[in-house]
Design a protein around this motif. Structure first.
Motif, PDB file in Angstrom:
ATOM      1  N   ARG A 155     -53.549  21.160 -50.773  1.00 26.80           N
ATOM      2  CA  ARG A 155     -52.452  21.106 -49.810  1.00 26.80           C
ATOM      3  C   ARG A 155     -52.445  19.822 -48.991  1.00 26.80           C
ATOM      4  NH1 ARG A 155     -52.714  27.371 -47.555  1.00 26.80           N
ATOM      5  NH2 ARG A 155     -51.916  28.349 -49.456  1.00 26.80           N
ATOM      6  N   VAL A 156     -53.551  19.104 -48.995  1.00 27.00           N
ATOM      7  CA  VAL A 156     -53.637  17.854 -48.242  1.00 27.00           C
ATOM      8  C   VAL A 156     -53.331  16.691 -49.181  1.00 27.00           C
ATOM      9  CG1 VAL A 156     -55.119  16.322 -46.916  1.00 27.00           C
ATOM     10  CG2 VAL A 156     -55.325  18.795 -46.636  1.00 27.00           C
ATOM     11  N   ARG A 157     -52.399  15.854 -48.778  1.00 28.46           N
ATOM     12  CA  ARG A 157     -52.055  14.667 -49.552  1.00 28.46           C
ATOM     13  C   ARG A 157     -52.071  13.463 -48.623  1.00 28.46           C
ATOM     14  NH1 ARG A 157     -46.646  16.382 -52.957  1.00 28.46           N
ATOM     15  NH2 ARG A 157     -47.396  18.359 -53.799  1.00 28.46           N
ATOM     16  N   LEU A 158     -52.856  12.478 -48.998  1.00 22.30           N
ATOM     17  CA  LEU A 158     -52.954  11.236 -48.222  1.00 22.30           C
ATOM     18  C   LEU A 158     -53.277  11.524 -46.754  1.00 22.30           C
ATOM     19  CD1 LEU A 158     -49.834   9.337 -49.664  1.00 22.30           C
ATOM     20  CD2 LEU A 158     -52.228   9.041 -50.290  1.00 22.30           C
ATOM     21  N   ARG A 178     -49.666   2.738 -45.499  1.00 23.26           N
ATOM     22  CA  ARG A 178     -48.215   2.710 -45.672  1.00 23.26           C
ATOM     23  C   ARG A 178     -47.748   3.895 -46.503  1.00 23.26           C
ATOM     24  NH1 ARG A 178     -48.829  -3.486 -47.443  1.00 23.26           N
ATOM     25  NH2 ARG A 178     -50.311  -2.396 -48.765  1.00 23.26           N
ATOM     26  N   GLU A 179     -48.551   4.251 -47.507  1.00 27.92           N
ATOM     27  CA  GLU A 179     -48.199   5.414 -48.321  1.00 27.92           C
ATOM     28  C   GLU A 179     -48.182   6.691 -47.485  1.00 27.92           C
ATOM     29  OE1 GLU A 179     -50.397   3.137 -49.085  1.00 27.92           O
ATOM     30  OE2 GLU A 179     -50.071   2.393 -51.131  1.00 27.92           O
ATOM     31  N   LEU A 223     -43.766   0.821 -54.128  1.00 26.87           N
ATOM     32  CA  LEU A 223     -44.547   1.843 -54.835  1.00 26.87           C
ATOM     33  C   LEU A 223     -44.598   1.565 -56.332  1.00 26.87           C
ATOM     34  CD1 LEU A 223     -43.577   5.297 -53.241  1.00 26.87           C
ATOM     35  CD2 LEU A 223     -45.847   4.279 -53.356  1.00 26.87           C
ATOM     36  N   TRP A 224     -43.475   1.137 -56.905  1.00 25.31           N
ATOM     37  CA  TRP A 224     -43.409   0.862 -58.343  1.00 25.31           C
ATOM     38  C   TRP A 224     -43.967  -0.519 -58.681  1.00 25.31           C
ATOM     39  CZ3 TRP A 224     -42.969   4.731 -61.402  1.00 25.31           C
ATOM     40  CH2 TRP A 224     -42.141   5.818 -61.121  1.00 25.31           C
ATOM     41  N   ASP A 228     -32.789  14.698 -61.017  1.00 28.19           N
ATOM     42  CA  ASP A 228     -33.178  14.019 -62.258  1.00 28.19           C
ATOM     43  C   ASP A 228     -33.557  12.561 -62.041  1.00 28.19           C
ATOM     44  OD1 ASP A 228     -32.846  16.305 -63.704  1.00 28.19           O
ATOM     45  OD2 ASP A 228     -30.907  15.748 -64.563  1.00 28.19           O
ATOM     46  N   LEU A 229     -33.156  11.984 -60.910  1.00 26.35           N
ATOM     47  CA  LEU A 229     -33.456  10.581 -60.630  1.00 26.35           C
ATOM     48  C   LEU A 229     -34.530  10.436 -59.562  1.00 26.35           C
ATOM     49  CD1 LEU A 229     -29.898   8.951 -60.787  1.00 26.35           C
ATOM     50  CD2 LEU A 229     -31.664   9.043 -62.555  1.00 26.35           C
ATOM     51  N   ILE A 230     -35.332  11.479 -59.402  1.00 25.08           N
ATOM     52  CA  ILE A 230     -36.481  11.443 -58.487  1.00 25.08           C
ATOM     53  C   ILE A 230     -37.751  11.612 -59.314  1.00 25.08           C
ATOM     54  CG2 ILE A 230     -37.648  12.559 -56.551  1.00 25.08           C
ATOM     55  CD1 ILE A 230     -34.928  13.437 -55.513  1.00 25.08           C
ATOM     56  N   SER A 231     -38.676  10.703 -59.109  1.00 24.59           N
ATOM     57  CA  SER A 231     -39.955  10.742 -59.821  1.00 24.59           C
ATOM     58  C   SER A 231     -41.075  10.904 -58.794  1.00 24.59           C
ATOM     59  CB  SER A 231     -40.125   9.462 -60.649  1.00 24.59           C
ATOM     60  OG  SER A 231     -41.287   9.511 -61.430  1.00 24.59           O
ATOM     61  N   SER A 232     -42.299  10.493 -59.138  1.00 23.06           N
ATOM     62  CA  SER A 232     -43.431  10.623 -58.214  1.00 23.06           C
ATOM     63  C   SER A 232     -44.425   9.509 -58.471  1.00 23.06           C
ATOM     64  CB  SER A 232     -44.108  11.981 -58.398  1.00 23.06           C
ATOM     65  OG  SER A 232     -45.257  12.083 -57.576  1.00 23.06           O
ATOM     66  N   VAL A 233     -44.896   8.881 -57.401  1.00 24.98           N
ATOM     67  CA  VAL A 233     -45.966   7.883 -57.459  1.00 24.98           C
ATOM     68  C   VAL A 233     -46.964   8.235 -56.361  1.00 24.98           C
ATOM     69  CG1 VAL A 233     -46.590   5.456 -57.200  1.00 24.98           C
ATOM     70  CG2 VAL A 233     -44.456   6.069 -58.358  1.00 24.98           C
ATOM     71  N   HIS A 234     -48.222   8.399 -56.721  1.00 22.48           N
ATOM     72  CA  HIS A 234     -49.258   8.816 -55.763  1.00 22.48           C
ATOM     73  C   HIS A 234     -48.853  10.107 -55.050  1.00 22.48           C
ATOM     74  CE1 HIS A 234     -50.933   4.976 -56.663  1.00 22.48           C
ATOM     75  NE2 HIS A 234     -50.131   4.280 -55.882  1.00 22.48           N
ATOM     76  N   ASN A 235     -48.206  10.995 -55.779  1.00 25.49           N
ATOM     77  CA  ASN A 235     -47.732  12.271 -55.227  1.00 25.49           C
ATOM     78  C   ASN A 235     -46.653  12.110 -54.169  1.00 25.49           C
ATOM     79  OD1 ASN A 235     -49.360  14.075 -56.774  1.00 25.49           O
ATOM     80  ND2 ASN A 235     -51.120  13.574 -55.482  1.00 25.49           N
ATOM     81  N   ILE A 236     -46.018  10.951 -54.131  1.00 20.62           N
ATOM     82  CA  ILE A 236     -44.916  10.723 -53.207  1.00 20.62           C
ATOM     83  C   ILE A 236     -43.612  10.794 -53.999  1.00 20.62           C
ATOM     84  CG2 ILE A 236     -43.846   9.112 -51.591  1.00 20.62           C
ATOM     85  CD1 ILE A 236     -46.592   7.831 -51.209  1.00 20.62           C
TER      86      ILE A 236
END
Length: 305
Positions: A13-16, A57-58, A82-83, A119-127
């Motif tokens: 449940r904890v992210r960053l 920053r993330e 991010l990308w 459909d146009l949302i992805s994820s990087v580092h769980n963001i």
């Protein structure tokens, strides 16, 4: 109530260093007491930050996305960072929501776009983040062609998308008032490498030298064969004149092994009667006239002019 952060972390449940209040099940009074004890801070309503967690920053970006809720994603310059599309992190996190929402968050730039769909949302580092294609479209709203062009090349190098995908994105998502689509369309129309995908940052810059100084466009990544045996693939070539041009970026050519292979390849090409011109990152970026003059001289020499 004492917050068992280790248990929360174990449950994922904890992210960053962040957790949503709804995941913890705390009441507003419990949140207040936890803050007073120094266990947490509250960057945005409903978002809790673990005491002692690194402020990154993330982390700020994820906190903004969580605070917005609903259909939301990191976007624009934050998404480009991010990308890793060659864009610096903005001072304030940038997020995007759908156009019917009116949202204000302290220290956050909130954009609205009817192009933002799940459909146009992805994820990087769980963001949650806009896909690379939508990111470039949005980037044109807040940055100029130079920044967008760099993002295009970085994305192609990482194989995040294709040129066809970029054209399709512009065709499908361009709308009146979407300034970003105009910038991206312009970048694609002016791209010196056309529809070719580069292997590094230096090749697109070299392609611009040909255009800037009125040189004939060279063939990109031409395959050289001898008796049906593959010999080499120089970065650029004038096959009819047997001129090969190599641009040496440090990321590819900066090791002894890479240098040895380069020399072997160059020797093999020259034995077939080719002229090989080599230019460094410094040459292409700081001395483009020097590069252009040497190519022009080689063209004159080989064509007998």
């Amino acid at each position: 109530m004492t917050i068992d952060w280790q248990e929360l972390d174990r449950k994922g449940r904890v992210r960053l260093g962040l957790v949503r209040r709804q995941d913890v099940g705390l009441t507003p009074d419990q949140v207040r007491r936890a803050r007073e004890r120094g266990q947490i801070s509250v960057p945005h309503s409903g978002v809790l930050r673990m005491a002692g967690s690194p402020a990154t920053r993330e982390q700020r970006l994820l906190a903004a996305v969580w605070a917005a809720g609903g259909i939301v994603a990191a976007s624009h310059r934050s998404a480009a960072a991010l990308w890793k599309l060659g864009v610096d992190w903005p001072e304030c996190p940038e997020i995007c929501v759908q156009p019917n929402r009116r949202l204000t968050l302290r220290g956050v730039i909130v954009h609205r776009s009817d192009a933002l769909v799940p459909d146009l949302i992805s994820s990087v580092h769980n963001i949650p983040v806009t896909t690379p294609l939508l990111t470039l479209l949005h980037l044109g709203q807040v940055a100029g062609p130079i920044v967008v062009a760099r993002g295009v090349e970085r994305g192609l190098i990482q194989r995040l998308f294709t040129i066809d995908g970029l054209h399709t994105t512009v065709d499908n998502l361009a709308r009146p008032g979407r300034d970003g689509s105009g910038v991206l369309r312009h970048v694609l129309a002016e791209r010196a490498l056309g529809d070719d995908r580069p292997d590094g940052d230096l090749e697109p810059l070299m392609a611009k030298v040909f255009d800037r100084y009125g040189l004939p466009r060279a063939t990109f990544q031409f395959n050289i064969y001898a008796d049906r045996r593959f010999v080499a693939r120089p970065d650029f070539a004038y096959p009819e004149l047997l001129i090969a041009i190599e641009v040496d970026g440090w990321s590819v050519h900066g090791t002894p092994e890479a240098t040895r292979l380069d020399f072997e390849r160059q020797n093999a090409i020259e034995q077939l009667g080719w002229m090989v011109l080599r230019f460094t990152w410094y040459d292409v970026t700081r001395r483009p006239r020097y590069v252009a003059d040497h190519i022009a001289n080689a063209l004159r020499s080989r064509s007998g002019v």
